[in-house]
Design an enzyme around this catalytic site. Sequence first.
Site, PDB file in Angstrom:
ATOM      1  N   ASP A  95     -11.035   5.186   5.049  1.00 21.24           N
ATOM      2  CA  ASP A  95     -12.110   4.652   4.215  1.00 21.24           C
ATOM      3  C   ASP A  95     -13.521   5.000   4.681  1.00 21.24           C
ATOM      4  O   ASP A  95     -14.315   5.548   3.937  1.00 21.24           O
ATOM      5  CB  ASP A  95     -12.008   3.125   4.144  1.00 21.24           C
ATOM      6  CG  ASP A  95     -10.612   2.654   3.809  1.00 21.24           C
ATOM      7  OD1 ASP A  95      -9.725   3.503   3.579  1.00 21.24           O
ATOM      8  OD2 ASP A  95     -10.399   1.441   3.779  1.00 21.24           O
TER       9      ASP A  95
ATOM     10  N   TYR B 136     -13.149   1.151  13.007  1.00 13.48           N
ATOM     11  CA  TYR B 136     -12.215   1.637  11.989  1.00 13.48           C
ATOM     12  C   TYR B 136     -11.923   3.132  12.077  1.00 13.48           C
ATOM     13  O   TYR B 136     -11.339   3.582  13.049  1.00 13.48           O
ATOM     14  CB  TYR B 136     -12.807   1.271  10.626  1.00 13.48           C
ATOM     15  CG  TYR B 136     -11.793   0.714   9.646  1.00 13.48           C
ATOM     16  CD1 TYR B 136     -10.824  -0.176  10.053  1.00 13.48           C
ATOM     17  CD2 TYR B 136     -11.820   1.090   8.304  1.00 13.48           C
ATOM     18  CE1 TYR B 136      -9.912  -0.689   9.140  1.00 13.48           C
ATOM     19  CE2 TYR B 136     -10.911   0.583   7.387  1.00 13.48           C
ATOM     20  CZ  TYR B 136      -9.952  -0.301   7.811  1.00 13.48           C
ATOM     21  OH  TYR B 136      -9.051  -0.798   6.910  1.00 13.48           O
ATOM     22  N   TRP B 137     -12.370   3.925  11.114  1.00 16.46           N
ATOM     23  CA  TRP B 137     -12.061   5.364  11.127  1.00 16.46           C
ATOM     24  C   TRP B 137     -13.199   6.175  11.737  1.00 16.46           C
ATOM     25  O   TRP B 137     -13.314   7.376  11.511  1.00 16.46           O
ATOM     26  CB  TRP B 137     -11.750   5.847   9.705  1.00 16.46           C
ATOM     27  CG  TRP B 137     -10.472   5.266   9.179  1.00 16.46           C
ATOM     28  CD1 TRP B 137     -10.335   4.159   8.377  1.00 16.46           C
ATOM     29  CD2 TRP B 137      -9.131   5.723   9.433  1.00 16.46           C
ATOM     30  NE1 TRP B 137      -9.003   3.910   8.113  1.00 16.46           N
ATOM     31  CE2 TRP B 137      -8.243   4.854   8.743  1.00 16.46           C
ATOM     32  CE3 TRP B 137      -8.590   6.776  10.178  1.00 16.46           C
ATOM     33  CZ2 TRP B 137      -6.851   5.011   8.776  1.00 16.46           C
ATOM     34  CZ3 TRP B 137      -7.207   6.937  10.192  1.00 16.46           C
ATOM     35  CH2 TRP B 137      -6.358   6.058   9.500  1.00 16.46           C
TER      36      TRP B 137
ATOM     37  N   TYR C 145      -6.476 -10.796  -2.293  1.00 16.79           N
ATOM     38  CA  TYR C 145      -7.052  -9.511  -1.890  1.00 16.79           C
ATOM     39  C   TYR C 145      -8.103  -9.096  -2.915  1.00 16.79           C
ATOM     40  O   TYR C 145      -7.888  -9.177  -4.124  1.00 16.79           O
ATOM     41  CB  TYR C 145      -5.966  -8.435  -1.780  1.00 16.79           C
ATOM     42  CG  TYR C 145      -6.535  -7.122  -1.277  1.00 16.79           C
ATOM     43  CD1 TYR C 145      -6.797  -6.944   0.077  1.00 16.79           C
ATOM     44  CD2 TYR C 145      -6.865  -6.099  -2.168  1.00 16.79           C
ATOM     45  CE1 TYR C 145      -7.359  -5.762   0.539  1.00 16.79           C
ATOM     46  CE2 TYR C 145      -7.427  -4.913  -1.711  1.00 16.79           C
ATOM     47  CZ  TYR C 145      -7.672  -4.756  -0.357  1.00 16.79           C
ATOM     48  OH  TYR C 145      -8.241  -3.592   0.091  1.00 16.79           O
TER      49      TYR C 145
ATOM     50  N   ARG D 290     -14.960  -3.109  10.774  1.00 15.93           N
ATOM     51  CA  ARG D 290     -14.511  -2.705   9.431  1.00 15.93           C
ATOM     52  C   ARG D 290     -15.697  -2.042   8.721  1.00 15.93           C
ATOM     53  O   ARG D 290     -16.819  -2.095   9.187  1.00 15.93           O
ATOM     54  CB  ARG D 290     -14.059  -3.944   8.637  1.00 15.93           C
ATOM     55  CG  ARG D 290     -12.870  -4.658   9.225  1.00 15.93           C
ATOM     56  CD  ARG D 290     -11.620  -4.537   8.393  1.00 15.93           C
ATOM     57  NE  ARG D 290     -11.837  -4.591   6.971  1.00 15.93           N
ATOM     58  CZ  ARG D 290     -11.046  -3.958   6.093  1.00 15.93           C
ATOM     59  NH1 ARG D 290     -10.039  -3.238   6.506  1.00 15.93           N
ATOM     60  NH2 ARG D 290     -11.278  -4.060   4.804  1.00 15.93           N
TER      61      ARG D 290
ATOM     62  N   TRP E  37       0.854  -1.199   0.000  1.00 16.62           N
ATOM     63  CA  TRP E  37       0.000   0.000   0.000  1.00 16.62           C
ATOM     64  C   TRP E  37       0.878   1.233   0.000  1.00 16.62           C
ATOM     65  O   TRP E  37       1.931   1.260   0.662  1.00 16.62           O
ATOM     66  CB  TRP E  37      -0.892   0.010   1.240  1.00 16.62           C
ATOM     67  CG  TRP E  37      -2.287  -0.463   0.978  1.00 16.62           C
ATOM     68  CD1 TRP E  37      -3.385   0.300   0.710  1.00 16.62           C
ATOM     69  CD2 TRP E  37      -2.757  -1.829   0.963  1.00 16.62           C
ATOM     70  NE1 TRP E  37      -4.499  -0.488   0.534  1.00 16.62           N
ATOM     71  CE2 TRP E  37      -4.145  -1.795   0.678  1.00 16.62           C
ATOM     72  CE3 TRP E  37      -2.143  -3.057   1.144  1.00 16.62           C
ATOM     73  CZ2 TRP E  37      -4.921  -2.954   0.587  1.00 16.62           C
ATOM     74  CZ3 TRP E  37      -2.903  -4.207   1.057  1.00 16.62           C
ATOM     75  CH2 TRP E  37      -4.276  -4.146   0.781  1.00 16.62           C
ATOM     76  N   SER E  38       0.382   2.256  -0.683  1.00 18.23           N
ATOM     77  CA  SER E  38       1.211   3.429  -0.950  1.00 18.23           C
ATOM     78  C   SER E  38       1.612   4.219   0.298  1.00 18.23           C
ATOM     79  O   SER E  38       2.799   4.390   0.588  1.00 18.23           O
ATOM     80  CB  SER E  38       0.461   4.318  -1.940  1.00 18.23           C
ATOM     81  OG  SER E  38       1.030   5.572  -2.034  1.00 18.23           O
TER      82      SER E  38
ATOM     83  N   ASP F 176       1.166   3.463   3.409  1.00 19.31           N
ATOM     84  CA  ASP F 176       1.756   2.550   4.395  1.00 19.31           C
ATOM     85  C   ASP F 176       3.258   2.445   4.151  1.00 19.31           C
ATOM     86  O   ASP F 176       4.066   2.490   5.090  1.00 19.31           O
ATOM     87  CB  ASP F 176       1.157   1.143   4.279  1.00 19.31           C
ATOM     88  CG  ASP F 176      -0.325   1.093   4.570  1.00 19.31           C
ATOM     89  OD1 ASP F 176      -1.094   1.754   3.841  1.00 19.31           O
ATOM     90  OD2 ASP F 176      -0.737   0.391   5.516  1.00 19.31           O
TER      91      ASP F 176
ATOM     92  N   GLU G 143      -3.534  -2.609  14.453  1.00 19.61           N
ATOM     93  CA  GLU G 143      -3.884  -1.660  13.392  1.00 19.61           C
ATOM     94  C   GLU G 143      -4.413  -0.349  14.007  1.00 19.61           C
ATOM     95  O   GLU G 143      -4.109   0.748  13.567  1.00 19.61           O
ATOM     96  CB  GLU G 143      -4.950  -2.315  12.520  1.00 19.61           C
ATOM     97  CG  GLU G 143      -5.277  -1.579  11.242  1.00 19.61           C
ATOM     98  CD  GLU G 143      -6.333  -2.316  10.437  1.00 19.61           C
ATOM     99  OE1 GLU G 143      -6.996  -3.228  10.987  1.00 19.61           O
ATOM    100  OE2 GLU G 143      -6.509  -1.979   9.255  1.00 19.61           O
TER     101      GLU G 143
HETATM  102  C1  9WN Z   1      -8.309  -0.097   1.296  1.00 25.38           C
HETATM  103  C2  9WN Z   1      -3.648  -0.743   4.270  1.00 25.38           C
HETATM  104  C3  9WN Z   1      -4.834   0.177   4.092  1.00 25.38           C
HETATM  105  C4  9WN Z   1      -4.529   1.605   4.571  1.00 25.38           C
HETATM  106  C5  9WN Z   1      -5.779   2.476   4.651  1.00 25.38           C
HETATM  107  C6  9WN Z   1      -6.850   1.731   5.455  1.00 25.38           C
HETATM  108  C7  9WN Z   1      -7.137   0.380   4.810  1.00 25.38           C
HETATM  109  C8  9WN Z   1      -7.850  -0.611   2.652  1.00 25.38           C
HETATM  110  C9  9WN Z   1      -8.875  -1.601   3.204  1.00 25.38           C
HETATM  111  O1  9WN Z   1      -5.939  -0.389   4.802  1.00 25.38           O
HETATM  112  O2  9WN Z   1      -7.653   0.544   3.513  1.00 25.38           O
HETATM  113  O3  9WN Z   1      -7.305   0.645   0.690  1.00 25.38           O
HETATM  114  O4  9WN Z   1      -8.872  -2.751   2.753  1.00 25.38           O
HETATM  115  O5  9WN Z   1      -9.656  -1.245   4.060  1.00 25.38           O
HETATM  116  O6  9WN Z   1      -8.000   2.496   5.562  1.00 25.38           O
HETATM  117  O7  9WN Z   1      -5.461   3.712   5.237  1.00 25.38           O
HETATM  118  O8  9WN Z   1      -3.611   2.212   3.716  1.00 25.38           O
HETATM  119  O9  9WN Z   1      -3.165  -0.687   5.590  1.00 25.38           O
END
Ligand code: 9WN
Length: 453
Positions: A180, A372-373, A92, A215, A43-44, A46, A416
């Site tokens: 997200d 989550y967020w 994935y 989630r 992931w970018s 990350d 996480e």
């Molecule tokens: C979708 C990898 C990523 C983070 C994001 C986080 C979550 C992905 C998901 O996980 O997003 O891109 O599957 O939920 O929200 O910030 O980069 O850790």
Amino acid sequence: MQTEEKLEGVTHEETLRRAREVLDRNWTGTFTMPSHELYPQQWSWDSALTSMGLIHVDQGRAQEEMRSLFRAQWENGLLPHIVFSGHAGNDYFPGADYWDVRRNPYAPRDVPCSGLAQPPLHASAVLHLLQVAPDREDALEFAKEMYPKLRAWHDYLYRERDPRREGLAYICHPWESGRDNSPVWDEVMARIQFKRSDIPDYRRNDSDDWIRDGRPSNKDYDVYIYLCEVLKRLDFRDADVARECPFLVQDLLFNSILCQAEQDMAELAEAVGADPVIHRRRGEWTAEAFRRKLWDNRHDIFLPHDLRLDRPLQRHEIGGFSPLFAGIPDRFQARRCHEMLDSEAFGPVGDKTCFAVPSYSREDIDYDPTNYWRGPVWLNIGWLIGMGLRRYGYSEHARWLFRSVRELPRRSGFRERYHTETGEGEGVDNFSWSAAVYLHCHHEGLFEGQETL
Ligand code: 9WN
């Protein structure tokens, strides 16, 4: 502000050892997965964070992390949010076949990836590698190699993601925000109408209950996939996306990170012998756009802007404080941000323990400390806002944030995310950016003075 109870957990030294272990465990040979369980790809943002921790483990690996990500950079400069790698597993969803990015002529032909962006923290990461690398000469060579790629990435954002030429890049999917299911998107998500037949049958890869718990909901996921369908139908052509995508937002966190990244690009440019002026100008342009357009005078807080309806999104979540990180607010705005961070919505409540910073206002009815967020604490955000508070001289408050970054993994491991009130870990374990942020804060001396806690 401080809670003085006796904190339990493993020692700081042991936590540092475990942080390195997490990064080793998630290393694939060319990049670090966020975690084996749910995120077995690259992931970018990350990776940007991870490289800032990895530099204290292995300079070569920290650099390879970035190189590996930029191998998937599109010819138009876009840096995709996921790079897929066979040897890390293929389960994935949505995976490379689903994204089918080669329908866009700029997408790489031989590196499977997604068609979205994520917060552009990369220039800041590369500058950091240059500043702290043990082998300075090698680090400078690496910065020279990375500068043109970073330049193309930022040029893309200012050229293609800012159709009104305001100095603010749009995001076209909640996944691009890195947050997200933040409540800040609810209003836009609810407005997006489609039929079941508009999206394919799909299976979420987080289908185990323990993972799905906390989630994004299935309803959210349907909208995420619908938005992917829209982007695919438009072959990821930016001009068409800007015209047609129902989700088009000037996000605060994304643009704050961009603004700081431009300031860091100016330093990188100087180090590698390039012209820093364009970066300084763009950074200031973005900062000015925040102060003018994204500051809400009624609530005295920064709010993201919904470009589709041309109005602010009225939710108070951690993105609202991210401008501090980039030095964007004027003194008055910074003071108001700090007051909000110190209020019952985001700060400590009475003598109750609270970990910093809840991702969403505790005063809102849909605040959920386990989802989550929508409430939990994330260590990368704690670090980012802590840096912002320090920048404006709110040192005591910043210490409280860094204290959370230090204590949560000691109590609950490198999870996480964490429950704001109890500090319990949530989501996947051995999460790379949590470990990397811990190492970074330690080596930057951000935990100093906290030995007795
Ligand atoms: C979708 C990898 C990523 C983070 C994001 C986080 C979550 C992905 C998901 O996980 O997003 O891109 O599957 O939920 O929200 O910030 O980069 O850790």
